[in-house]
Design a protein around this motif. Structure first.
Motif, short mmCIF file in Angstrom:
data_model
loop_
_atom_site.label_atom_id
_atom_site.label_comp_id
_atom_site.label_asym_id
_atom_site.label_seq_id
_atom_site.Cartn_x
_atom_site.Cartn_y
_atom_site.Cartn_z
N ASN A 32 0.81 -1.24 0.00
CA ASN A 32 0.00 0.00 0.00
C ASN A 32 0.83 1.28 0.00
OD1 ASN A 32 -1.99 -1.86 0.29
ND2 ASN A 32 -2.38 -1.44 2.44
N ASN A 33 2.03 1.21 -0.55
CA ASN A 33 2.92 2.38 -0.51
C ASN A 33 3.13 2.89 0.91
OD1 ASN A 33 3.91 2.70 -3.01
ND2 ASN A 33 2.44 4.26 -3.68
N GLN A 34 2.95 2.02 1.90
CA GLN A 34 2.95 2.46 3.29
C GLN A 34 3.77 1.57 4.23
OE1 GLN A 34 -1.25 2.97 4.25
NE2 GLN A 34 -0.57 4.40 5.85
N PHE A 35 3.70 0.26 4.01
CA PHE A 35 4.31 -0.65 4.98
C PHE A 35 5.43 -1.48 4.36
CE2 PHE A 35 -0.22 -0.19 6.08
CZ PHE A 35 -0.08 0.43 7.32
N LEU A 47 11.12 -6.00 10.53
CA LEU A 47 10.73 -4.73 11.16
C LEU A 47 9.72 -4.07 10.24
CD1 LEU A 47 11.20 -2.57 13.37
CD2 LEU A 47 12.94 -1.58 11.86
N GLN A 48 8.59 -3.65 10.81
CA GLN A 48 7.63 -2.93 9.98
C GLN A 48 8.00 -1.45 9.95
OE1 GLN A 48 3.53 -3.73 8.97
NE2 GLN A 48 2.94 -2.24 10.54
N VAL A 49 8.35 -0.99 8.75
CA VAL A 49 8.65 0.43 8.58
C VAL A 49 7.40 1.09 8.01
CG1 VAL A 49 10.13 2.09 7.40
CG2 VAL A 49 11.07 -0.12 8.11
N VAL A 50 6.95 2.14 8.65
CA VAL A 50 5.71 2.79 8.21
C VAL A 50 6.04 4.14 7.56
CG1 VAL A 50 3.46 3.68 8.93
CG2 VAL A 50 4.42 1.66 10.05
N LEU A 51 5.49 4.32 6.35
CA LEU A 51 5.72 5.57 5.62
C LEU A 51 4.44 6.40 5.66
CD1 LEU A 51 7.90 3.59 4.58
CD2 LEU A 51 7.65 4.60 2.33
N GLU A 52 4.56 7.59 6.14
CA GLU A 52 3.39 8.48 6.16
C GLU A 52 3.01 8.78 4.72
OE1 GLU A 52 2.82 12.82 7.92
OE2 GLU A 52 4.14 11.56 9.13
N LEU A 53 1.69 8.67 4.41
CA LEU A 53 1.25 8.92 3.03
C LEU A 53 1.58 10.35 2.62
CD1 LEU A 53 -2.15 7.00 2.92
CD2 LEU A 53 -0.08 6.50 1.60
N GLY A 54 2.14 10.50 1.43
CA GLY A 54 2.43 11.83 0.92
C GLY A 54 3.78 12.39 1.36
N LEU A 61 9.35 5.92 -3.66
CA LEU A 61 8.40 4.82 -3.40
C LEU A 61 8.52 3.71 -4.43
CD1 LEU A 61 5.18 6.80 -2.36
CD2 LEU A 61 6.90 5.72 -0.89
N LYS A 62 8.70 4.09 -5.70
CA LYS A 62 8.71 3.04 -6.71
C LYS A 62 10.02 2.26 -6.72
CE LYS A 62 9.83 5.52 -10.94
NZ LYS A 62 9.47 6.84 -11.40
N ARG A 63 11.00 2.78 -6.01
CA ARG A 63 12.26 2.01 -5.92
C ARG A 63 12.29 1.08 -4.69
NH1 ARG A 63 16.78 6.33 -6.06
NH2 ARG A 63 18.17 4.52 -6.07
N ALA A 90 9.17 6.14 9.47
CA ALA A 90 10.33 6.59 8.70
C ALA A 90 10.41 8.11 8.66
CB ALA A 90 10.25 6.04 7.28
N VAL A 91 11.60 8.61 8.97
CA VAL A 91 11.87 10.04 8.82
C VAL A 91 12.63 10.25 7.51
CG1 VAL A 91 13.09 12.02 9.79
CG2 VAL A 91 11.86 10.44 11.30
#
Ligand code: 4AD
Ligand code: MG
Length: 480
Positions: A32-35, A47-54, A61-63, A90-91
């Motif tokens: 989901n472009n997020q996890f 490890l679950q890395v979470v990306l804030e949407l946007g 993201l595509k890489r 993720a920062v």
């Protein structure tokens, strides 16, 4: 400094408390472009890395594809989702290495072990092989710890040798002579190895034992742990052409001392893995249970992997003689119903692996130490018993594996040893250095060899020996 990271195993052991960390690893999945499920090899737990949407640009993201390598810096927080206790918010994300998802050979799905063998260069990146090779490491470390605690000296015996320690003739030749027919010849047309690199014919070692005995008769107790090579054309799930063997050799030990040490050793290294690799073994236990669901009821193991290991550590091995084993096999219903492929012909026969496995899996249901084999089916160095027909040999047989250890008390009496060598056409001149230990201060001594991969198979529950060594060498195959 580039590498200031925390390993995922260490991080997952902490409590999430808004700590700022940097992790590095390979992407297992990205949803989901997020996890991102990130793995760095320290554990099978991602490890679950979470990306804030946007927050992150589309080019980044595509890489983020399966097996791309990342450096992620972020803040650790308790996870809102089920299945993990923490997330890394993720920062910043840096792609260290791209991975073309179209070309990457391992899809994020279940692959067969056979398929992964063809991709052995990448299979460490799967859960199964991650667990197997961390357990293999733990067992290797435990081997050194066990002997070190007991004051044994780790002796590095040679890989290139001129002797055939087992007398079985299954050796890989080592030569620099040309293979195109121009090698120097003797008058009788045979190749003149005096002209070869070492001035004689040499091969890769089949065992470090004979050199090990030289060490034991000075240090008292030594062990070797190194690669050994057998050019036997056995295409089975328990044979490799290159395998690792641990060979302790002890002065002032008889056969019983030898058995006691071998049993304590096996229990120790299994116990070590259980204590230090509980997660990996739990994973392998589940894997095996899944795999066995595919098998018909009568082919399934009676115990799960972890139960089996605990059982082996907690119970005494059965100890019987070869002669008793033959009686048990002869009287067995299995034999009476003619279910053995190789017939039980009687005393003197060599045991086939189906016979060994019957004894451990069906009859005793535990590891068995078989001793005092007929001299005729064993190596020249084994101590001759007073009955004139058996030798002080011992093999340890393990459930699901068969022979895992082979060893013996050694013949320390010069006259008996040289008589046996003559009978077996082993020239004394070639082993003059070995015989010197019997000439100068000979002592009762004993030792054994543990096939390391068979041990790893036993502890991980992997069926095929090719799946417990990084890059297996077997007849017709030496890739990677
Ligand atoms: O029984 P083996 O041939 O004994 C020896 O080599 C003795 N010199 C050992 C000693 O007394 N120091 O081999 C010992 C063990 C076997 O029990 C088995 O576990 C393993 O080595 N082994 C193999 N493992 C994988 N592939 C092969 N081709 C193996 N051959 C033996
Ligand atoms: Mg053997």
């Amino acid at each position: 400094m580039f590498n200031k990271r925390i390993k995922i195993k260490e991080l997952l052991a902490q409590e999430p408390a808004s700590q700022e960390v940097t992790v590095m690893g390979w992407v297992r999945t990205f949803r989901n472009n997020q996890f991102i499920a990130l793995n760095d090899g320290s554990t099978n737990n991602h490890l679950q890395v979470v990306l804030e949407l946007g927050k992150f640009p589309e080019e980044i993201l595509k890489r983020i594809t399966t097996s791309a390598s990342l450096r992620v810096q972020g803040i650790v927080e308790p996870s809102l989702g089920k299945g993990q206790k923490m997330d890394l918010k993720a920062v910043s994300i840096e792609i260290l290495g791209d991975s073309d998802a179209e070309k990457y050979p391992l899809q994020p799905k279940k692959h067969s072990l056979e398929f992964l063998r063809e991709k052995a260069h990448l299979r460490f990146r799967t859960n199964t092989f991650g667990a197997v090779f961390r357990v293999r490491h733990a067992l290797a470390f435990a081997v050194h710890q066990f002997f070190n605690e007991r004051g044994f000296i780790y002796l590095h015996t040679p890989i290139i040798t001129a002797s055939d320690a087992e007398g079985a003739g299954e050796m890989f030749r080592v030569t620099t002579l040309p293979m195109d027919g121009t090698a120097p010849k003797n008058e009788d047309g045979s190749i003149n190895y005096k002209e070869d690199f070492f001035g004689r014919s040499t091969n890769l070692t089949v065992s470090g034992q004979l050199e090990g005995e030289l060490g034991a008769t000075a240090f008292g107790e030594i062990y070797t742990f190194g690669p050994t090579f057998r050019a036997e054309n056995s295409n089975t799930a328990r044979h490799l052409a290159e395998f690792w063997m641990i060979e302790p050799e002890m002065a002032f030990y008889d056969l019983e001392d030898n058995m006691n040490l071998a049993e304590a050793f096996i229990k120790y290294i299994i116990g070590y893995a259980m204590d230090h690799n509980a997660e990996d073994l739990h994973f392998l236990d589940q894997r095996l249970a899944e795999e066995e669901k595919q098998l018909p009821q009568d082919k399934r193991s009676e115990m799960g992997l972890l139960d089996k290991l605990k059982f082996v550590v907690d119970n005494q091995f059965e100890r019987i003689t070869y002669t008793e084993a033959i009686d048990i096999l002869r009287e067995s219903n299995h034999n009476k119903k003619k279910k053995f492929q190789y017939e039980i012909t009687g005393w003197g026969m060599d045991l086939q692996s189906e016979h060994e496995r019957y004894l451990v899996e069906k009859h005793f249901k535990k590891p068995v130490i078989l001793s005092n084999y007929p001299a005729a089916i064993k190596a020249f160095y084994m101590r001759q018993n007073e009955d004139g027909k058996t030798v002080a040999a011992m093999d340890i047989l393990a459930p699901g594996i068969g022979e895992i250890v082979g060893g013996s008390q050694r013949e320390e009496r010069m006259d008996r040893l040289t008589t046996r060598m003559k009978e077996m056409h082993i020239p004394e001149e070639e082993l003059w250095w070995y015989l010197d230990t019997r000439r100068f201060g000979t002592v009762p001594h004993a030792g054994f060899g543990l096939g390391f991969e068979r041990m790893v198979q036993f502890v991980t529950g992997m069926n095929n020996i090719r799946d417990v060594i990084a890059f297996p060498r077997t007849p017709g195959s030496a890739d990677f």
